[in-house]
Design a protein around this motif. Structure first.
Motif, PDB file in Angstrom:
ATOM      1  N   LEU A  11       0.813  -1.215   0.000  1.00 19.93           N
ATOM      2  CA  LEU A  11       0.000   0.000   0.000  1.00 19.93           C
ATOM      3  C   LEU A  11       0.848   1.267   0.000  1.00 19.93           C
ATOM      4  CD1 LEU A  11      -2.916  -1.043   2.377  1.00 19.93           C
ATOM      5  CD2 LEU A  11      -3.036  -0.560  -0.071  1.00 19.93           C
ATOM      6  N   SER A  12       2.144   1.123   0.184  1.00 22.17           N
ATOM      7  CA  SER A  12       3.025   2.285   0.040  1.00 22.17           C
ATOM      8  C   SER A  12       3.269   2.593  -1.432  1.00 22.17           C
ATOM      9  CB  SER A  12       4.369   2.028   0.739  1.00 22.17           C
ATOM     10  OG  SER A  12       4.161   1.889   2.119  1.00 22.17           O
ATOM     11  N   ALA A  13       2.905   1.629  -2.283  1.00 23.66           N
ATOM     12  CA  ALA A  13       2.958   1.871  -3.732  1.00 23.66           C
ATOM     13  C   ALA A  13       1.609   2.473  -4.150  1.00 23.66           C
ATOM     14  CB  ALA A  13       3.205   0.556  -4.463  1.00 23.66           C
ATOM     15  N   PRO A  14       1.575   3.129  -5.310  1.00 24.36           N
ATOM     16  CA  PRO A  14       0.308   3.734  -5.741  1.00 24.36           C
ATOM     17  C   PRO A  14      -0.706   2.684  -6.194  1.00 24.36           C
ATOM     18  CG  PRO A  14       2.008   4.097  -7.386  1.00 24.36           C
ATOM     19  CD  PRO A  14       2.680   3.450  -6.233  1.00 24.36           C
ATOM     20  N   ARG A  15      -1.341   2.048  -5.234  1.00 23.15           N
ATOM     21  CA  ARG A  15      -2.318   1.000  -5.552  1.00 23.15           C
ATOM     22  C   ARG A  15      -3.610   1.253  -4.790  1.00 23.15           C
ATOM     23  NH1 ARG A  15      -1.098  -4.881  -5.029  1.00 23.15           N
ATOM     24  NH2 ARG A  15      -2.415  -4.940  -6.861  1.00 23.15           N
ATOM     25  N   HIS A  16      -4.730   1.024  -5.466  1.00 27.11           N
ATOM     26  CA  HIS A  16      -6.010   1.087  -4.779  1.00 27.11           C
ATOM     27  C   HIS A  16      -6.148  -0.152  -3.893  1.00 27.11           C
ATOM     28  CE1 HIS A  16      -7.731   4.512  -6.880  1.00 27.11           C
ATOM     29  NE2 HIS A  16      -7.167   4.067  -7.975  1.00 27.11           N
ATOM     30  N   ARG A  17      -6.790   0.050  -2.760  1.00 26.23           N
ATOM     31  CA  ARG A  17      -6.977  -1.093  -1.869  1.00 26.23           C
ATOM     32  C   ARG A  17      -7.856  -2.158  -2.511  1.00 26.23           C
ATOM     33  NH1 ARG A  17      -7.140   0.613   4.370  1.00 26.23           N
ATOM     34  NH2 ARG A  17      -5.261   1.861   4.417  1.00 26.23           N
ATOM     35  N   GLU A  22      -7.644  -0.066   8.981  1.00 27.56           N
ATOM     36  CA  GLU A  22      -6.241   0.341   9.119  1.00 27.56           C
ATOM     37  C   GLU A  22      -5.358  -0.867   8.851  1.00 27.56           C
ATOM     38  OE1 GLU A  22      -5.622   2.503  12.712  1.00 27.56           O
ATOM     39  OE2 GLU A  22      -6.962   4.086  12.042  1.00 27.56           O
ATOM     40  N   VAL A  23      -4.112  -0.605   8.531  1.00 26.25           N
ATOM     41  CA  VAL A  23      -3.213  -1.677   8.116  1.00 26.25           C
ATOM     42  C   VAL A  23      -2.035  -1.744   9.074  1.00 26.25           C
ATOM     43  CG1 VAL A  23      -1.709  -2.470   6.253  1.00 26.25           C
ATOM     44  CG2 VAL A  23      -3.906  -1.424   5.714  1.00 26.25           C
ATOM     45  N   LYS A  63      -4.809  11.388  15.927  1.00 25.36           N
ATOM     46  CA  LYS A  63      -5.127   9.961  15.994  1.00 25.36           C
ATOM     47  C   LYS A  63      -5.130   9.590  17.466  1.00 25.36           C
ATOM     48  CE  LYS A  63      -5.855   5.797  14.606  1.00 25.36           C
ATOM     49  NZ  LYS A  63      -7.083   5.445  13.864  1.00 25.36           N
ATOM     50  N   ARG A  67       2.285   6.906   9.511  1.00 25.41           N
ATOM     51  CA  ARG A  67       1.214   5.981   9.085  1.00 25.41           C
ATOM     52  C   ARG A  67      -0.016   6.751   8.610  1.00 25.41           C
ATOM     53  NH1 ARG A  67       0.400   0.999  10.349  1.00 25.41           N
ATOM     54  NH2 ARG A  67      -1.499   1.337  11.544  1.00 25.41           N
ATOM     55  N   MET A 108       0.780   8.080   5.172  1.00 29.96           N
ATOM     56  CA  MET A 108       0.770   7.007   4.168  1.00 29.96           C
ATOM     57  C   MET A 108      -0.593   6.337   4.047  1.00 29.96           C
ATOM     58  SD  MET A 108       3.744   7.044   2.859  1.00 29.96           S
ATOM     59  CE  MET A 108       3.586   5.593   1.849  1.00 29.96           C
ATOM     60  N   ASP A 109      -1.587   6.829   4.782  1.00 33.34           N
ATOM     61  CA  ASP A 109      -2.949   6.284   4.738  1.00 33.34           C
ATOM     62  C   ASP A 109      -3.006   4.825   5.199  1.00 33.34           C
ATOM     63  OD1 ASP A 109      -5.720   6.431   4.285  1.00 33.34           O
ATOM     64  OD2 ASP A 109      -5.515   5.452   2.345  1.00 33.34           O
ATOM     65  N   LEU A 110      -2.075   4.444   6.071  1.00 34.84           N
ATOM     66  CA  LEU A 110      -2.146   3.108   6.668  1.00 34.84           C
ATOM     67  C   LEU A 110      -2.993   3.147   7.928  1.00 34.84           C
ATOM     68  CD1 LEU A 110       1.590   2.068   6.228  1.00 34.84           C
ATOM     69  CD2 LEU A 110      -0.361   1.433   4.793  1.00 34.84           C
ATOM     70  N   ALA A 111      -3.079   4.321   8.543  1.00 37.73           N
ATOM     71  CA  ALA A 111      -3.979   4.543   9.673  1.00 37.73           C
ATOM     72  C   ALA A 111      -4.880   5.723   9.305  1.00 37.73           C
ATOM     73  CB  ALA A 111      -3.183   4.852  10.933  1.00 37.73           C
ATOM     74  N   ARG A 112      -6.047   5.743   9.917  1.00 31.43           N
ATOM     75  CA  ARG A 112      -7.016   6.781   9.569  1.00 31.43           C
ATOM     76  C   ARG A 112      -7.140   7.772  10.730  1.00 31.43           C
ATOM     77  NH1 ARG A 112      -9.624   3.996   5.360  1.00 31.43           N
ATOM     78  NH2 ARG A 112      -7.962   3.823   3.861  1.00 31.43           N
ATOM     79  N   VAL A 131      -3.789   7.128  -3.501  1.00 31.21           N
ATOM     80  CA  VAL A 131      -3.079   6.491  -4.614  1.00 31.21           C
ATOM     81  C   VAL A 131      -2.253   7.523  -5.372  1.00 31.21           C
ATOM     82  CG1 VAL A 131      -3.358   5.230  -6.781  1.00 31.21           C
ATOM     83  CG2 VAL A 131      -4.765   4.644  -4.804  1.00 31.21           C
ATOM     84  N   LYS A 189       0.812   8.519  -3.445  1.00 33.61           N
ATOM     85  CA  LYS A 189       1.918   7.560  -3.400  1.00 33.61           C
ATOM     86  C   LYS A 189       2.692   7.473  -4.707  1.00 33.61           C
ATOM     87  CE  LYS A 189      -0.392   5.283   0.307  1.00 33.61           C
ATOM     88  NZ  LYS A 189      -1.424   4.299   0.646  1.00 33.61           N
TER      89      LYS A 189
END
Lengths: 537, 304
Positions: free
Chosen positions: A386-392, A534-535, B12, B48, B51-55, B73, B76
């Motif tokens: 997800l650090s790459a430009p990819r849609h979830r 969240e990831v 957060k 995080r 990087m949109d890993l956490a909201r 997207v 990134k």
């Protein structure tokens, strides 16, 4: 450390205790429904089942006194449980050796002054405690299952419980030793599973080829099944028990010696590192650059292994269809089972046994796929992606397509081998029916994958246990529903029921649409959840 | 100048006082911005969120004017990222990891990858599980730099690297900046951010307490110094020196704390016979306890 090591086994213990308990309880409770209440009906049932058992020696030990509840539980429940606990032993020993080393738990323990020998003993003791609890729970449920009809005697049941426990521990000790010889978790899984498979094969050969009977005495499976304390007039074989105990002690001692001589995260026979200059010049596989292909590439060894198992099982089961059916066709109950739906008995056998096995194998493959998705999350790979430009949603879609292709590949292998084996053994099969039955396995396996995708989005760490439990419950509902007379809505909760028996009775269209709906809704819901969650990492 | 990173009230809240609170930050394009704080201060949480890993619980973050959540997207496409917790690629070789992650970013320049690996002395032919912690970090750096991103978001990128490779990393950061890239670098080592950064944000207990220039950092920075003399100890001159405090003398040995520059202390001991002099930087937490002893994080916050 012992308490912490025990903690590491707690989910396995809970899961396998549940499996053992359900198996022992339901076989006891189902006996009256299957065999009837009179001595005559039970004798007839015993003869039918013995005739059937004689034809599937690769699956179950030789039956004894199936006209009694205790004999039936000893054979149908405790006979099968040997394979179940063997799978637990492989998983637990792999985790205890390689899993803990990869997570660097072993480094911490050793750094705190624990000796390597003590560590090995503690792991054995912790698993011993966990497996003893699971076996005792299973014994208690066996008694409960039989209590209403013909309660199992406490002494023989306790003996059978201890035999199962000793066998489990022996499997663990052997897999623990095998794990010392390889350097990775996957290698340990393969080494442990391979070792137990070979030992099981010795017993199967013993059951089918009398001249090879002596070889079977090398196998703990033989030492386990030679005792039959539950059977009226049965006994505990002292030699078998002593040999099992000796293997536990011997394998543990050898493991301690091997562990003392090797590096952490290395094999006992570690090779020097390859020439790095040559390695540096290599190129990555081009498959890693392509969507979907890169996921299949990462799972290429698993795919290969599963395809091999599908090939062997399909070839074996289809090739024995003719001889098995010819020998059991004289038993009316079995003949009725094989020709249900008005079909050909050979096709009935292949539909029931091979396609039943294929369902289990593909359900297992789906659970494996979902476990890799969960691992990608917990090990930070999903975060890296997800650090790459990819849609979830694209990640979900890629996983779904890879699952479709992976399952389709396995189904294609299975159906081709089925057709080839049937032709080679002269067993006539309806090609259209085989085609339909084979390709219906794709939505069947994807149903588990879709449910797993939803579970993975919410509980990535628990997804394997959840999906494994669901698959087991689904199988048990399918197996026991006819015996227990459960209503159709309960039976239809089983994915195995949704698949139906297409080789015998044609496509179950309602079931097919239900599976398709679950797949679409499941992956759709997983995509929505993936978008919101969240990831880790 | 355009903002590379901008956050407005970014929060957060993990409960029990943990998390990140009301972060207002503006990092200009072309800056090397250090994000300094002790362990658990909220550095990784900030990254995080970016990087949109956490909201976020509330507030917003944008990179190059693109919302980090709704346009993640697009964001990134411009970002190279080194995570604090490295992903575990197990049996894949280093070059496989590069190909795998590189393909998701639209392909990579293999020659540049080899150049980066060579500079960091990373063997891409080895399996990931065979890598040491330092080599895993190097691989993460290669993956972050390989697309020549406009913005590098690096979470403690030098932890695990040996001093030689740290120097190589600093050179890579300088070159990226010279090429026009922006760098957001989190660290808990004050000297490191002083080494490469143009500006520093200091975070403590989830709140940004100061955004400082390099000159400001000199005031914050301190060293514990121990000096051993042969003969008389110039104690009065040491006590009178600018920036020298907590002076304790034992026989021929003096312990003290130096804030800012060393010249006043060196002037004070000039002419005396020094047989040993050692200096060490205290941990960031210790330093913060001294510097912000009287200020709650909220009170100490200053506009950026």
């Amino acid at each position: 450390m012992l308490r912490y090591a025990f903690r590491l086994h707690r989910w396995g213990m809970i899961g396998y205790a549940a499996v053992i308990a359900i198996t022992t309880y339901l076989q006891g409770a189902a006996y009256v429904q299957a065999a009837g209440a009179t001595a005559a009906s039970r004798a007839a049932f015993g003869r039918s089942m013995s005739a059937l058992a004689a034809q599937i020696p690769y699956l179950l030990p030789p039956p004894r006194r199936l006209d009694t509840l205790s004999g039936y539980v000893g054979w149908r429940a405790y006979g099968v449980l040997a394979l179940v606990v063997a799978a637990w032993a492989v998983a637990a020993a792999t985790g205890a050796v390689r899993g803990d080393e990869e997570r660097q738990l072993v480094d911490t323990w050793l750094a705190s002054g624990v000796s390597r020998a003590r560590l090995v003993l503690a792991r054995l003791a912790a698993f011993g405690a966990a497996s003893l609890i699971a076996a005792v729970v299973g014994g208690a449920f066996a008694w409960l299952g039989s209590a209403a009809v013909d309660p199992l005697a406490a002494g023989p049941l306790a003996a059978q419980t201890l035999l199962l426990w000793l066998f489990t521990l022996a499997g663990f000790a052997l897999c623990f030793l095998a794990a010392q010889l390889v350097a990775t978790t996957r290698g340990a899984q393969m080494a442990g599973a391979g070792l137990l498979f070979v030992l099981y094969l010795l017993v199967v050969l013993d059951r089918t080829h009398a001249p090879l009977a002596q070889l079977a005495w090398l196998s703990p499976f033989k030492w386990y099944e030679v005792s039959d304390p539950l059977v009226p007039g049965g006994r505990v074989d002292a030699a078998g028990v002593l040999l099992t105990a000796a293997v536990i002690i011997g394998a543990t001692a050898l493991s301690a010696l091997a562990f003392a001589r090797r590096d952490l995260r290395a094999s006992l026979f570690a090779r020097p590192a390859p020439a790095t200059a040559r390695e540096r010049e290599g190129s990555p596989s081009p498959l890693l650059s392509w969507p979907v292909a890169r996921l299949l590439y990462r799972e290429r060894l698993v795919l290969l292994g599963w395809a091999l198992i599908m090939t062997l099982m399909a070839a074996f089961m289809v090739s024995i269809a003719r001889s098995v059916v010819d020998s059991v066709a004289s038993v009316p109950a079995l003949r009725a089972f094989l020709v249900r739906g008005g079909g050909d008995p050979y096709q009935g056998f292949i539909g029931g046994f091979w396609f039943g096995t294929a369902q289990l194998l593909l359900a297992g493959f789906a659970v494996h796929l979902v476990s890799t998705w969960g691992a990608d999350d917990t090990e930070g790979i999903l975060a890296a992606e997800l650090s790459a430009p990819r849609h979830r949603w694209a990640i979900l879609a890629e996983r779904a397509v890879a699952a479709v292709l992976g399952v389709a590949l396995l189904v294609a292998v299975g159906s081709l081998v089925t057709a080839a084996s049937a032709a080679a053994s002269g067993t006539g099969l309806d090609a259209t029916a085989v085609f339909q039955a084979s390709w219906l396995l794709v939505p069947f396996a994807l149903t588990f994958a879709a449910v797993g995708a939803v579970a993975d989005a919410e509980w990535p760490r628990a997804v394997v246990g959840l999906l494994g439990g669901l698959a087991f419950a689904s199988f048990m509902v399918f197996e026991l529903s006819p015996l227990m007379g459960w209503p159709s809505w309960v039976t239809n909760l089983s994915v195995f029921q949704l698949y139906g028996s297409p080789l015998l009775t044609g496509i179950n269209w309602n079931g097919l649409w239900a599976m398709v709906a679950i797949v679409v809704v499941g992956f759709g819901a997983a995509a929505v959840l993936m978008q919101r969650r969240e990831v880790a990492g | 100048m355009t903002s590379a990173i901008r956050t407005d009230g970014l929060t957060k809240d993990y409960g029990a006082g943990h998390g990140l609170f009301d972060l207002d930050l503006d990092v200009a394009e072309g800056e090397v911005f250090g994000y300094l704080g002790p362990n658990g201060a909220g550095k990784t949480t900030t990254i995080r969120l970016l990087m949109d890993l956490a909201r976020p619980t509330r507030g917003s973050a944008a990179i190059f004017g693109l919302d980090c959540q709704s346009r993640s997207v697009d964001v990134k496409r411009h970002v190279g990222h080194v995570p604090g917790e490295l992903p575990q690629f197990g049996p894949l070789r280093g070059r496989d990891v590069v190909a795998y992650l590189g393909s998701m970013g639209g392909g990579v320049d293999q020659a540049y990858v080899r150049e980066l690996a060579g500079r960091l002395e990373l063997d891409l032919g080895r399996r990931f599980r065979e890598y040491s912690t330092g080599n895993k970090k190097k691989l993460a750096l290669v993956v972050a730099f390989m697309h020549r991103p406009r913005l590098l978001i690096l979470d403690e990128p030098t932890s695990g690297l040996d001093p030689l490779n740290q120097q190589q990393f600093y050179a890579m950061v300088r070159e990226a900046r010279e090429g026009g890239a922006t760098v957001f670098l989190s660290s808990h080592v004050l000297s490191e951010v002083q080494h490469v950064c143009t500006r520093v944000g200091i975070i403590r207990a989830g709140r940004l307490v100061q955004v400082a220039s390099l000159e400001d950092l000199h005031e914050i920075r301190m060293h514990r110094v121990e000096i051993e003399f042969d003969g008389a100890v110039p104690l009065d001159r040491i006590r009178a020196a600018d920036g020298v405090a907590d002076v304790v003398a034992e026989d021929h040995r003096v312990h003290c704390v130096v804030r800012g520059r060393f010249e006043p202390l060196l002037d004070a001991i000039a002419g005396s016979v020094v047989v040993n002099l050692s200096s060490h930087e205290p941990s960031l937490e210790e330093l913060f306890l001294v510097h912000y002893a009287d200020a709650e994080p909220e009170a100490a916050a200053s506009p950026c």
